[in-house]
Design an enzyme around this catalytic site. Structure first.
Site, mmCIF file in Angstrom:
data_model
loop_
_atom_site.group_PDB
_atom_site.id
_atom_site.type_symbol
_atom_site.label_atom_id
_atom_site.label_comp_id
_atom_site.label_asym_id
_atom_site.label_seq_id
_atom_site.Cartn_x
_atom_site.Cartn_y
_atom_site.Cartn_z
ATOM 1 N N LYS A 11 14.660 6.860 -2.042
ATOM 2 C CA LYS A 11 13.406 7.481 -1.595
ATOM 3 C C LYS A 11 13.304 7.525 -0.067
ATOM 4 C CE LYS A 11 10.732 6.210 -5.738
ATOM 5 N NZ LYS A 11 9.453 5.610 -6.228
ATOM 6 N N TYR A 51 7.205 14.415 -10.766
ATOM 7 C CA TYR A 51 6.304 13.311 -11.145
ATOM 8 C C TYR A 51 5.096 13.791 -11.967
ATOM 9 C CZ TYR A 51 8.729 9.640 -8.504
ATOM 10 O OH TYR A 51 9.644 8.713 -8.066
ATOM 11 N N PHE A 59 -2.804 7.590 -7.883
ATOM 12 C CA PHE A 59 -1.863 7.570 -6.769
ATOM 13 C C PHE A 59 -0.972 8.821 -6.722
ATOM 14 C CE2 PHE A 59 -0.007 5.060 -10.277
ATOM 15 C CZ PHE A 59 1.176 5.741 -10.494
ATOM 16 N N ARG A 87 18.061 0.168 -14.038
ATOM 17 C CA ARG A 87 16.707 -0.402 -13.984
ATOM 18 C C ARG A 87 16.784 -1.869 -13.562
ATOM 19 N NH1 ARG A 87 12.486 3.162 -13.997
ATOM 20 N NH2 ARG A 87 11.221 1.360 -14.488
ATOM 21 N N THR A 93 8.701 -2.232 -10.548
ATOM 22 C CA THR A 93 8.040 -1.212 -9.715
ATOM 23 C C THR A 93 7.394 -1.845 -8.483
ATOM 24 O OG1 THR A 93 7.534 -0.056 -11.779
ATOM 25 C CG2 THR A 93 6.379 0.700 -9.798
ATOM 26 N N ARG A 104 14.584 -3.358 -4.998
ATOM 27 C CA ARG A 104 13.182 -3.351 -4.582
ATOM 28 C C ARG A 104 12.767 -4.663 -3.935
ATOM 29 N NH1 ARG A 104 11.075 0.251 -9.741
ATOM 30 N NH2 ARG A 104 11.026 2.259 -8.664
ATOM 31 N N ASN A 114 8.847 2.258 -2.755
ATOM 32 C CA ASN A 114 9.662 1.196 -3.362
ATOM 33 C C ASN A 114 11.150 1.565 -3.457
ATOM 34 O OD1 ASN A 114 9.387 3.038 -5.405
ATOM 35 N ND2 ASN A 114 8.437 1.639 -6.859
ATOM 36 N N HIS A 117 14.127 5.478 -7.242
ATOM 37 C CA HIS A 117 13.683 5.932 -8.564
ATOM 38 C C HIS A 117 14.869 5.820 -9.509
ATOM 39 C CE1 HIS A 117 12.208 8.469 -11.846
ATOM 40 N NE2 HIS A 117 13.440 8.970 -11.859
ATOM 41 N N GLU A 128 16.140 14.737 -16.076
ATOM 42 C CA GLU A 128 16.053 14.539 -14.619
ATOM 43 C C GLU A 128 17.360 14.929 -13.914
ATOM 44 O OE1 GLU A 128 14.712 10.507 -14.014
ATOM 45 O OE2 GLU A 128 12.698 10.969 -14.762
HETATM 46 P P1 GDP Z 1 9.137 3.188 -11.895
HETATM 47 O O1 GDP Z 1 9.742 3.767 -13.153
HETATM 48 O O2 GDP Z 1 9.420 1.715 -11.723
HETATM 49 O O3 GDP Z 1 9.501 3.989 -10.650
HETATM 50 O O4 GDP Z 1 7.538 3.252 -12.035
HETATM 51 P P2 GDP Z 1 6.534 4.355 -12.637
HETATM 52 O O5 GDP Z 1 7.262 5.423 -13.402
HETATM 53 O O6 GDP Z 1 5.437 3.612 -13.323
HETATM 54 O O7 GDP Z 1 5.876 5.008 -11.328
HETATM 55 C C1 GDP Z 1 6.539 6.009 -10.602
HETATM 56 C C2 GDP Z 1 6.364 5.742 -9.137
HETATM 57 O O8 GDP Z 1 4.965 5.846 -8.798
HETATM 58 C C3 GDP Z 1 6.727 4.318 -8.681
HETATM 59 O O9 GDP Z 1 8.111 4.136 -8.457
HETATM 60 C C4 GDP Z 1 5.922 4.187 -7.401
HETATM 61 O O10 GDP Z 1 6.549 4.893 -6.315
HETATM 62 C C5 GDP Z 1 4.633 4.911 -7.774
HETATM 63 N N1 GDP Z 1 3.626 3.968 -8.315
HETATM 64 C C6 GDP Z 1 3.612 3.337 -9.510
HETATM 65 N N2 GDP Z 1 2.519 2.564 -9.658
HETATM 66 C C7 GDP Z 1 1.811 2.712 -8.509
HETATM 67 C C8 GDP Z 1 0.561 2.187 -8.057
HETATM 68 O O11 GDP Z 1 -0.130 1.410 -8.743
HETATM 69 N N3 GDP Z 1 0.141 2.585 -6.814
HETATM 70 C C9 GDP Z 1 0.853 3.455 -6.033
HETATM 71 N N4 GDP Z 1 0.368 3.788 -4.824
HETATM 72 N N5 GDP Z 1 2.037 3.977 -6.439
HETATM 73 C C10 GDP Z 1 2.500 3.622 -7.658
#
Ligand code: GDP
Length: 140
Positions: A11, A51, A59, A87, A93, A104, A114, A117, A128
């Site tokens: 990212k 996304y 968010f 993962r 996350t 991370r 973070n 992805h 994807e």
């Molecule tokens: P991942 O699979 O671990 O990347 O997590 P998710 O699919 O749940 O979320 C996608 C992306 O959204 C994450 O990698 C973060 O960049 C962002 N994200 C997830 N949860 C939060 C949150 O609570 N707050 C904010 N600001 N960003 C979030």
């Protein structure tokens, strides 16, 4: 376990800090092969579509902005059980909850910025990967 492919994105927070090589080393050390890779600038439309599943989350707008703030490195990683293995290398996350060995925990700035992805299932990985790569760009 079968050989799989997964989509990874380094990212903007990480490309900006010149961390691509350090993150790639963690993937390779875990037995993942980088079988396709390119550095691109996501448009708002592309990031928004990628996304889309988070569209209703509070968010979403901020996530799309952060993903377009600087170039990303999109990659296909290949290996035994690549989706889960990646993962594991990525970590939780929220970097505060990530295991110490993970990308991370070592590099993320926040729950949003973070650093990486990774696809969450083989089915989503196929979708994807096709979002970013033609089959001819993937070279095992
Ligand atoms: P991942 O699979 O671990 O990347 O997590 P998710 O699919 O749940 O979320 C996608 C992306 O959204 C994450 O990698 C973060 O960049 C962002 N994200 C997830 N949860 C939060 C949150 O609570 N707050 C904010 N600001 N960003 C979030």
């Amino acid at each position: 376990m079968a050989t799989e492919r997964t989509l990874s994105i380094i990212k903007p927070d990480a490309t900006r800090r010149n961390l691509t090589g350090k993150i790639n080393a963690l993937f390779e050390d875990a037995g993942l092969r980088i079988v396709a890779q390119k550095r691109i600038q996501l448009s708002e439309a592309q990031a928004g579509k990628f996304y889309e599943v988070h569209k209703e989350r509070p968010f979403y707008g901020s996530l799309v902005s952060s993903m377009t703030a600087a170039p990303v490195v999109v990659q296909v990683l290949e290996g035994e059980g690549a989706v889960l293995k990646n993962r594991d290398v990525m970590g939780a996350t929220d970097p505060k909850k990530a295991e110490p060995h993970t990308v991370r925990a070592q590099f993320a700035e926040s729950i949003e910025a973070n650093s990486v992805h990774g696809s969450d299932s083989p089915e989503n990985a196929a979708i994807e990967i096709a979002f970013f790569f033609a089959g001819t760009e993937i070279l095992p």
